[in-house]
Design a protein around this motif. Sequence first.
Motif, PDB file in Angstrom:
ATOM      1  N   ALA A 191      42.237  35.232  37.174  1.00 13.98           N
ATOM      2  CA  ALA A 191      41.346  36.117  37.927  1.00 13.98           C
ATOM      3  C   ALA A 191      41.386  37.529  37.342  1.00 13.98           C
ATOM      4  O   ALA A 191      40.364  38.221  37.278  1.00 13.98           O
ATOM      5  CB  ALA A 191      41.748  36.129  39.391  1.00 13.98           C
ATOM      6  N   LYS A 192      42.553  37.937  36.886  1.00 11.48           N
ATOM      7  CA  LYS A 192      42.712  39.283  36.320  1.00 11.48           C
ATOM      8  C   LYS A 192      41.922  39.383  35.008  1.00 11.48           C
ATOM      9  O   LYS A 192      41.186  40.352  34.772  1.00 11.48           O
ATOM     10  CB  LYS A 192      44.218  39.520  36.088  1.00 11.48           C
ATOM     11  N   ILE A 193      42.063  38.344  34.178  1.00 12.64           N
ATOM     12  CA  ILE A 193      41.356  38.357  32.883  1.00 12.64           C
ATOM     13  C   ILE A 193      39.844  38.368  33.093  1.00 12.64           C
ATOM     14  O   ILE A 193      39.099  38.964  32.334  1.00 12.64           O
ATOM     15  CB  ILE A 193      41.764  37.121  32.058  1.00 12.64           C
ATOM     16  N   ALA A 194      39.412  37.667  34.169  1.00 11.34           N
ATOM     17  CA  ALA A 194      37.971  37.582  34.442  1.00 11.34           C
ATOM     18  C   ALA A 194      37.360  38.961  34.672  1.00 11.34           C
ATOM     19  O   ALA A 194      36.166  39.165  34.473  1.00 11.34           O
ATOM     20  CB  ALA A 194      37.726  36.695  35.656  1.00 11.34           C
ATOM     21  N   GLU A 195      38.198  39.911  35.063  1.00 13.28           N
ATOM     22  CA  GLU A 195      37.685  41.267  35.320  1.00 13.28           C
ATOM     23  C   GLU A 195      37.374  42.008  34.017  1.00 13.28           C
ATOM     24  O   GLU A 195      36.679  43.010  34.020  1.00 13.28           O
ATOM     25  CB  GLU A 195      38.739  42.085  36.089  1.00 13.28           C
ATOM     26  N   ASP A 196      37.948  41.530  32.933  1.00 11.56           N
ATOM     27  CA  ASP A 196      37.787  42.254  31.663  1.00 11.56           C
ATOM     28  C   ASP A 196      36.331  42.160  31.178  1.00 11.56           C
ATOM     29  O   ASP A 196      35.795  41.058  31.003  1.00 11.56           O
ATOM     30  CB  ASP A 196      38.725  41.639  30.610  1.00 11.56           C
ATOM     31  N   GLU A 216      34.950  31.797  41.772  1.00  8.76           N
ATOM     32  CA  GLU A 216      35.039  32.997  42.599  1.00  8.76           C
ATOM     33  C   GLU A 216      35.260  34.235  41.712  1.00  8.76           C
ATOM     34  O   GLU A 216      34.573  35.252  41.861  1.00  8.76           O
ATOM     35  CB  GLU A 216      36.200  32.840  43.591  1.00  8.76           C
ATOM     36  N   ALA A 217      36.203  34.087  40.771  1.00  9.81           N
ATOM     37  CA  ALA A 217      36.491  35.219  39.872  1.00  9.81           C
ATOM     38  C   ALA A 217      35.273  35.524  38.997  1.00  9.81           C
ATOM     39  O   ALA A 217      34.921  36.693  38.787  1.00  9.81           O
ATOM     40  CB  ALA A 217      37.699  34.889  39.001  1.00  9.81           C
ATOM     41  N   ALA A 218      34.604  34.484  38.529  1.00  6.88           N
ATOM     42  CA  ALA A 218      33.429  34.696  37.679  1.00  6.88           C
ATOM     43  C   ALA A 218      32.320  35.366  38.497  1.00  6.88           C
ATOM     44  O   ALA A 218      31.696  36.335  38.055  1.00  6.88           O
ATOM     45  CB  ALA A 218      32.950  33.369  37.103  1.00  6.88           C
ATOM     46  N   GLY A 219      32.094  34.862  39.712  1.00  8.16           N
ATOM     47  CA  GLY A 219      31.038  35.406  40.566  1.00  8.16           C
ATOM     48  C   GLY A 219      31.293  36.862  40.910  1.00  8.16           C
ATOM     49  O   GLY A 219      30.381  37.687  40.827  1.00  8.16           O
ATOM     50  N   LYS A 220      32.542  37.148  41.248  1.00  2.89           N
ATOM     51  CA  LYS A 220      32.894  38.512  41.634  1.00  2.89           C
ATOM     52  C   LYS A 220      32.607  39.494  40.493  1.00  2.89           C
ATOM     53  O   LYS A 220      32.246  40.634  40.711  1.00  2.89           O
ATOM     54  CB  LYS A 220      34.388  38.525  41.975  1.00  2.89           C
ATOM     55  N   ASN A 221      32.770  38.994  39.273  1.00  4.99           N
ATOM     56  CA  ASN A 221      32.558  39.861  38.116  1.00  4.99           C
ATOM     57  C   ASN A 221      31.207  39.629  37.428  1.00  4.99           C
ATOM     58  O   ASN A 221      30.990  40.061  36.297  1.00  4.99           O
ATOM     59  CB  ASN A 221      33.705  39.659  37.119  1.00  4.99           C
ATOM     60  N   LEU A 222      30.324  38.887  38.129  1.00  2.00           N
ATOM     61  CA  LEU A 222      28.967  38.614  37.633  1.00  2.00           C
ATOM     62  C   LEU A 222      28.961  37.979  36.243  1.00  2.00           C
ATOM     63  O   LEU A 222      28.257  38.436  35.344  1.00  2.00           O
ATOM     64  CB  LEU A 222      28.117  39.897  37.629  1.00  2.00           C
ATOM     65  N   LYS A 223      29.800  36.945  36.104  1.00  2.00           N
ATOM     66  CA  LYS A 223      29.845  36.238  34.822  1.00  2.00           C
ATOM     67  C   LYS A 223      29.404  34.801  35.015  1.00  2.00           C
ATOM     68  O   LYS A 223      29.678  34.210  36.051  1.00  2.00           O
ATOM     69  CB  LYS A 223      31.257  36.281  34.262  1.00  2.00           C
ATOM     70  N   LYS A 224      28.767  34.280  34.013  1.00  2.00           N
ATOM     71  CA  LYS A 224      28.336  32.894  34.117  1.00  2.00           C
ATOM     72  C   LYS A 224      29.546  31.958  34.027  1.00  2.00           C
ATOM     73  O   LYS A 224      30.496  32.232  33.287  1.00  2.00           O
ATOM     74  CB  LYS A 224      27.351  32.572  32.994  1.00  2.00           C
ATOM     75  N   SER A 225      29.494  30.840  34.761  1.00  2.00           N
ATOM     76  CA  SER A 225      30.554  29.847  34.617  1.00  2.00           C
ATOM     77  C   SER A 225      29.972  28.443  34.494  1.00  2.00           C
ATOM     78  O   SER A 225      28.853  28.185  34.949  1.00  2.00           O
ATOM     79  CB  SER A 225      31.527  29.915  35.802  1.00  2.00           C
ATOM     80  N   VAL A 226      30.759  27.584  33.870  1.00  2.00           N
ATOM     81  CA  VAL A 226      30.443  26.152  33.798  1.00  2.00           C
ATOM     82  C   VAL A 226      31.651  25.439  34.368  1.00  2.00           C
ATOM     83  O   VAL A 226      32.793  25.749  33.994  1.00  2.00           O
ATOM     84  CB  VAL A 226      30.168  25.709  32.340  1.00  2.00           C
ATOM     85  N   LEU A 227      31.426  24.506  35.279  1.00  2.00           N
ATOM     86  CA  LEU A 227      32.543  23.797  35.895  1.00  2.00           C
ATOM     87  C   LEU A 227      32.378  22.293  35.725  1.00  2.00           C
ATOM     88  O   LEU A 227      31.333  21.737  36.061  1.00  2.00           O
ATOM     89  CB  LEU A 227      32.608  24.094  37.399  1.00  2.00           C
ATOM     90  N   GLU A 228      33.400  21.678  35.211  1.00  2.00           N
ATOM     91  CA  GLU A 228      33.408  20.218  35.097  1.00  2.00           C
ATOM     92  C   GLU A 228      34.631  19.786  35.904  1.00  2.00           C
ATOM     93  O   GLU A 228      35.762  19.947  35.455  1.00  2.00           O
ATOM     94  CB  GLU A 228      33.498  19.862  33.608  1.00  2.00           C
ATOM     95  N   LEU A 229      34.379  19.287  37.119  1.00  2.00           N
ATOM     96  CA  LEU A 229      35.482  19.056  38.054  1.00  2.00           C
ATOM     97  C   LEU A 229      35.773  17.562  38.233  1.00  2.00           C
ATOM     98  O   LEU A 229      35.531  16.786  37.329  1.00  2.00           O
ATOM     99  CB  LEU A 229      35.161  19.759  39.380  1.00  2.00           C
ATOM    100  N   GLY A 230      36.243  17.225  39.413  1.00  2.00           N
ATOM    101  CA  GLY A 230      36.655  15.839  39.605  1.00  2.00           C
ATOM    102  C   GLY A 230      35.487  14.883  39.788  1.00  2.00           C
ATOM    103  O   GLY A 230      34.322  15.269  39.825  1.00  2.00           O
TER     104      GLY A 230
END
Length: 456
Positions: A191-196, A216-230
């Motif tokens: 989460a900390k790195i996501a702020e960079d 959550e961390a990506a959204g908070k910092n307005l960054k795009k994310s891709v999730l491949e989950l279960g």
Amino acid sequence: MAIQTINPYNNKEVKSFEEFSAETVEQKIAQADQTYQVWKSVPVKERSKLLMNVASILRKRKEELAKLITLEMGKLIAQSEAEIDMCASVYEYYAQNAATFLEDKPIEVKDGKAFVRYTPIGIILAVEPWNYPFNQVARVAAPNIMAGNVIMVKHASNVPQCAQAIEEIFRQAGAKEGIYTNLFLSNPKIAKIAEDPRIVGMSLTGSEKAGSSLAEAAGKNLKKSVLELGGSDPFIVLEDADLDKAVQNAVKGRFGNMGQACTSSKRIIVVEEIADKFLEKFKEKLTGLKIGDPMERDTQVGPLSSEEAAKKIEEQVNETIKAGAKVVLGGKRIAREGAFFEPTILTDIKPGMVAYHEEIFGPVASFYKVKDEKEAIALANDSTFGLGGSVFSQNIDRAIEVASQIETGMIFINEHAASRPDLPFGGTKRSGYGRELSELGIEEFVNKKLIRISDR
Ligand SMILES: O=CCCC(=O)O
């Protein structure tokens, strides 16, 4: 969680690693950013040479790298070798096709001209799991490096030697420092790195919990994310299926990698006309398998990735049995040292039971007998997951019709789900969003920039 190699075959610690300090992380991000400023303008042909080198090193060092996989997460040695081959083919695929994928996309307009140009965006942070320690990384690294981005990887804490080996391979292949960076980090640091601001995109393959905190961390910092989950993929067998082929695929689809794949065929759903026959053959193929050291070529049942993983499966299976499900095969830990669990088939699973709702990330097949196609589709869709699935029928039009009604990101007809470089991979519902692999995989972290030319 400590960053360490623990051999799941005997649960002995082999090697441990220190987490990077905040200063080291800063220095690595600064290096990656500096390299990106150059890499983004390097011609695609040059980028392609780097990935071809990576692929060739992987193939040359296959034996040694496969042993590392088996040591750290217990995969049967032949399957570890197959993973290295697959991984090399992902790098080759993007090396050979990215130039085409990245071509300008013309837009038909009434006046003047317009096109979309794909441009790189910066540093992508990838958080990757242990189940395919080389291949999961390749699926993010290859398309992004070809697109002109650079990659920082926070790998699973139980495969640190694989994580280091990948970075070293990039170095050996001639990558400038910062194109590919391994980060030894614990999860809370993400989460900390996501702020960079230098990190511009984040991709994760892993659990729902990990996905949700990364998003959550990506959204908070307005960054795009891709999730491949279960996933809890349905494997539907209709009455007109080739039975032997379906059984063979169910065995491979559910028990390959000891059932530790997001796209394992976790729910086997068979129409009643052939269900008993299917179950008999399925059980027969899973009976009397040789249990042992995953480094030995004749071993058929190896350990799970860790003691913790084996305990979790045991808990899920016990709870499901306690709630009334029946055990047709297996159902318990194997009485020996190491993270072993018996190949298991459960039946009579009902809504409310653990196996009905949760993903079981191990060698446990949930077997369901249904009345007909309609009931099979309804059961398949009664899941919060939506990753992959299979339909078996010799009537392809019918199978396509069934496939189109299943709420997942991928359906395979007459084969078990599996990834390939040229096919898009990803899910819907709580299995995540975005796509890896194929042309779609390179489109996730690029700026699709409109360039409009007026003729007025
Ligand atoms: O665990 C998810 C990936 C499975 C695969 O690559 O086939």
